[in-house]
Design a protein around this motif. Structure first.
Motif, mmCIF file in Angstrom:
data_model
loop_
_atom_site.group_PDB
_atom_site.id
_atom_site.type_symbol
_atom_site.label_atom_id
_atom_site.label_comp_id
_atom_site.label_asym_id
_atom_site.label_seq_id
_atom_site.Cartn_x
_atom_site.Cartn_y
_atom_site.Cartn_z
ATOM 1 N N ALA A 99 40.477 51.508 38.088
ATOM 2 C CA ALA A 99 41.782 51.848 38.039
ATOM 3 C C ALA A 99 42.304 51.692 36.576
ATOM 4 O O ALA A 99 42.067 50.422 36.102
ATOM 5 N N LEU A 100 43.019 52.753 36.079
ATOM 6 C CA LEU A 100 43.385 52.705 34.878
ATOM 7 C C LEU A 100 44.913 52.403 34.875
ATOM 8 O O LEU A 100 45.768 52.968 35.567
ATOM 9 N N ILE A 101 45.475 51.480 34.255
ATOM 10 C CA ILE A 101 47.000 50.919 34.245
ATOM 11 C C ILE A 101 47.571 50.712 32.961
ATOM 12 O O ILE A 101 46.672 50.725 32.072
ATOM 13 N N ASP A 102 48.838 50.668 32.850
ATOM 14 C CA ASP A 102 49.579 50.479 31.748
ATOM 15 C C ASP A 102 49.986 49.055 32.264
ATOM 16 O O ASP A 102 50.673 48.470 32.847
ATOM 17 N N THR A 103 49.517 48.261 31.039
ATOM 18 C CA THR A 103 49.870 46.672 31.114
ATOM 19 C C THR A 103 49.904 45.861 29.672
ATOM 20 O O THR A 103 49.374 46.551 28.773
ATOM 21 N N PRO A 104 50.557 45.026 29.341
ATOM 22 C CA PRO A 104 50.528 44.198 28.350
ATOM 23 C C PRO A 104 49.063 43.847 27.849
ATOM 24 O O PRO A 104 48.193 43.527 28.874
ATOM 25 N N ASP A 105 48.572 43.694 26.681
ATOM 26 C CA ASP A 105 47.334 43.201 26.331
ATOM 27 C C ASP A 105 46.967 41.855 26.751
ATOM 28 O O ASP A 105 47.564 41.053 26.451
ATOM 29 N N GLY A 106 45.836 41.980 27.776
ATOM 30 C CA GLY A 106 45.384 40.715 28.402
ATOM 31 C C GLY A 106 44.292 40.297 27.502
ATOM 32 O O GLY A 106 43.418 39.206 27.951
ATOM 33 N N SER A 107 43.903 40.664 26.200
ATOM 34 C CA SER A 107 42.727 40.312 25.416
ATOM 35 C C SER A 107 42.793 38.987 24.884
ATOM 36 O O SER A 107 41.550 38.457 24.489
ATOM 37 N N ALA A 108 43.801 38.285 25.038
ATOM 38 C CA ALA A 108 43.910 36.893 24.433
ATOM 39 C C ALA A 108 43.379 35.881 25.515
ATOM 40 O O ALA A 108 43.097 34.709 24.952
ATOM 41 N N VAL A 109 43.362 36.066 26.820
ATOM 42 C CA VAL A 109 42.973 35.207 27.874
ATOM 43 C C VAL A 109 41.429 34.697 27.533
ATOM 44 O O VAL A 109 40.798 35.502 27.056
ATOM 45 N N LYS A 110 41.459 33.273 28.046
ATOM 46 C CA LYS A 110 40.231 32.899 27.733
ATOM 47 C C LYS A 110 39.206 32.771 29.105
ATOM 48 O O LYS A 110 40.043 32.586 30.138
ATOM 49 N N ALA A 111 37.951 32.705 29.196
ATOM 50 C CA ALA A 111 37.202 32.886 30.349
ATOM 51 C C ALA A 111 37.334 31.282 30.946
ATOM 52 O O ALA A 111 37.623 30.342 30.100
ATOM 53 N N PRO A 112 37.346 31.183 32.284
ATOM 54 C CA PRO A 112 37.274 29.891 32.943
ATOM 55 C C PRO A 112 36.103 28.738 32.613
ATOM 56 O O PRO A 112 35.152 29.535 32.217
ATOM 57 N N ALA A 113 36.364 27.796 32.745
ATOM 58 C CA ALA A 113 35.217 26.633 32.475
ATOM 59 C C ALA A 113 34.054 27.040 33.522
ATOM 60 O O ALA A 113 32.802 26.894 32.967
ATOM 61 N N SER A 114 34.400 27.539 34.583
ATOM 62 C CA SER A 114 33.342 27.715 35.471
ATOM 63 C C SER A 114 33.762 28.862 36.428
ATOM 64 O O SER A 114 34.687 28.805 37.239
ATOM 65 N N ALA A 115 33.030 30.078 36.295
ATOM 66 C CA ALA A 115 33.471 31.069 36.912
ATOM 67 C C ALA A 115 32.864 31.398 38.343
ATOM 68 O O ALA A 115 31.845 30.642 38.400
ATOM 69 N N SER A 116 33.537 32.067 38.999
ATOM 70 C CA SER A 116 32.873 32.410 40.556
ATOM 71 C C SER A 116 32.349 33.819 40.512
ATOM 72 O O SER A 116 32.865 34.620 39.657
ATOM 73 N N PRO A 117 31.272 33.987 41.032
ATOM 74 C CA PRO A 117 30.898 35.660 41.197
ATOM 75 C C PRO A 117 31.629 36.495 41.863
ATOM 76 O O PRO A 117 32.213 36.042 42.784
ATOM 77 N N PHE A 118 31.564 37.565 41.208
ATOM 78 C CA PHE A 118 32.352 38.679 41.699
ATOM 79 C C PHE A 118 31.624 39.115 43.051
ATOM 80 O O PHE A 118 32.367 39.605 44.046
ATOM 81 N N ALA A 119 30.514 39.114 42.907
ATOM 82 C CA ALA A 119 29.466 39.314 44.041
ATOM 83 C C ALA A 119 28.238 38.756 44.120
ATOM 84 O O ALA A 119 27.758 38.231 42.987
ATOM 85 N N VAL A 120 27.583 38.589 45.357
ATOM 86 C CA VAL A 120 26.153 38.038 45.243
ATOM 87 C C VAL A 120 25.409 39.006 46.101
ATOM 88 O O VAL A 120 25.567 39.781 46.980
ATOM 89 N N GLN A 121 23.937 38.750 46.084
ATOM 90 C CA GLN A 121 23.142 39.385 47.022
ATOM 91 C C GLN A 121 22.192 38.349 47.537
ATOM 92 O O GLN A 121 21.773 37.477 46.855
ATOM 93 N N LEU A 122 22.103 38.319 48.724
ATOM 94 C CA LEU A 122 21.332 37.252 49.484
ATOM 95 C C LEU A 122 20.056 37.548 49.376
ATOM 96 O O LEU A 122 19.499 38.915 49.044
ATOM 97 N N SER A 123 19.106 36.651 49.922
ATOM 98 C CA SER A 123 17.576 36.883 49.714
ATOM 99 C C SER A 123 17.162 37.757 50.589
ATOM 100 O O SER A 123 15.792 38.404 50.381
ATOM 101 N N ASN A 124 17.824 38.121 51.722
ATOM 102 C CA ASN A 124 17.393 39.215 52.384
ATOM 103 C C ASN A 124 17.974 40.945 51.940
ATOM 104 O O ASN A 124 17.879 41.892 52.443
#
Length: 269
Positions: free
Chosen positions: A51-76
């Motif tokens: 999605a292309l959006i018009d928004t204030p520049d968010g480039s100054a934000v910092k990554a969280p100390a512990s990120a959660s996965p956007f998605a995962v794949q199970l062993s099956n």
């Protein structure tokens, strides 16, 4: 499309400069600033649509100390993605699922106070999670892969004369400029007649700024447009023709023949 003032750090990022746009309902969980002042936001880890959006520049934000996965794949091999809008309904044991799997199961958090991080047991080298279908029995599953949002170099064409800005790109650039009430920028992509057709930039927000091609001569496409943070959505048709060697939006017609017609079958008269 805008973020409504919400550009928090993405909880799925392992690099700085990646932000979450708007409310959970918008599902824009990872966004990257582009070179033309817009941003590209990811809905799903497994498709190629942004999605292309018009928004204030968010480039100054910092990554969280512990990120959660956007998605995962199970062993099956089954893939599970974060639920964008809201968690699944709670079970009788009050455990919530914020990840939905392709086989119909959910991955259930161990803590309601910190649901996303607690969806996975990371105490060993091989992660595990608790999976269940609805109120069914929990089963421990192993995680084979995990996807996070990371840094990438992205750019966007800021001029309609740039190579690669085709009919669809021109139409969407025009819509984004109108959605941001930037008539000067809209004039780079659309003719005065098209801009007048937008009621002088009165549209506050382009709800879905991907124009679906309908082809024809002159070339047309259909988009859903609407007002910022409301359910007032209608359809508009855009006519795109080549002028002086570049694509331009020469006609913009909202509200009329497409107002109540499904976008799949909406054809300009």
């Amino acid at each position: 499309m805008g973020c409504g003032g919400y550009t928090d750090p993405s909880g799925f990022a392992i690099a700085d400069g990646i932000f979450h746009c708007g409310s959970n309902a918008q599902g824009l969980n990872a966004c990257w600033p582009l070179s033309d002042g817009t941003s590209a936001c990811l809905h799903s880890a497994f498709n190629r649509e942004l999605a292309l959006i018009d928004t204030p520049d968010g480039s100054a934000v910092k990554a969280p100390a512990s990120a959660s996965p956007f998605a995962v794949q199970l062993s099956n091999g089954v893939r599970c993605e974060v639920v964008s809008h809201a968690h699944h309904p709670p079970r009788p044991d009050q455990r919530l699922s914020w990840y939905s799997c392709a086989d119909g199961r959910g991955l259930f958090a161990r803590s309601s106070a910190d649901p996303l991080p607690s969806s996975f047991d990371r105490s060993a080298a091989a992660w595990t999670a608790d999976a269940a279908t609805g109120n069914g029995a929990m089963k421990k599953v192993s995680i084979r892969k995990a996807w996070f949002a990371t840094a990438t170099k992205v750019s966007a064409a800021s001029s309609p004369a740039a190579s690669g800005l085709d009919q669809v790109g021109t139409a969407n650039a025009f819509l984004r400029a109108i959605g941001a009430k930037n008539e000067t920028k809209a004039a780079q992509y659309g003719t005065p007649a098209a801009i007048r057709g937008t009621d002088s930039g009165g549209i506050e927000n382009v709800v879905y700024n991907t124009c679906t091609p309908k082809g024809g001569t002159p070339w047309t496409c259909v988009a859903e447009v609407g007002e910022n943070h409301t359910d007032n959505v209608w359809y508009a048709t855009l006519t795109v023709t080549k002028q002086s060697g570049r694509w331009m939006v020469t006609g913009y017609r909202p509200w009329d023949t497409c107002e109540t017609t499904p976008i799949e079958s909406c054809v300009p008269s």
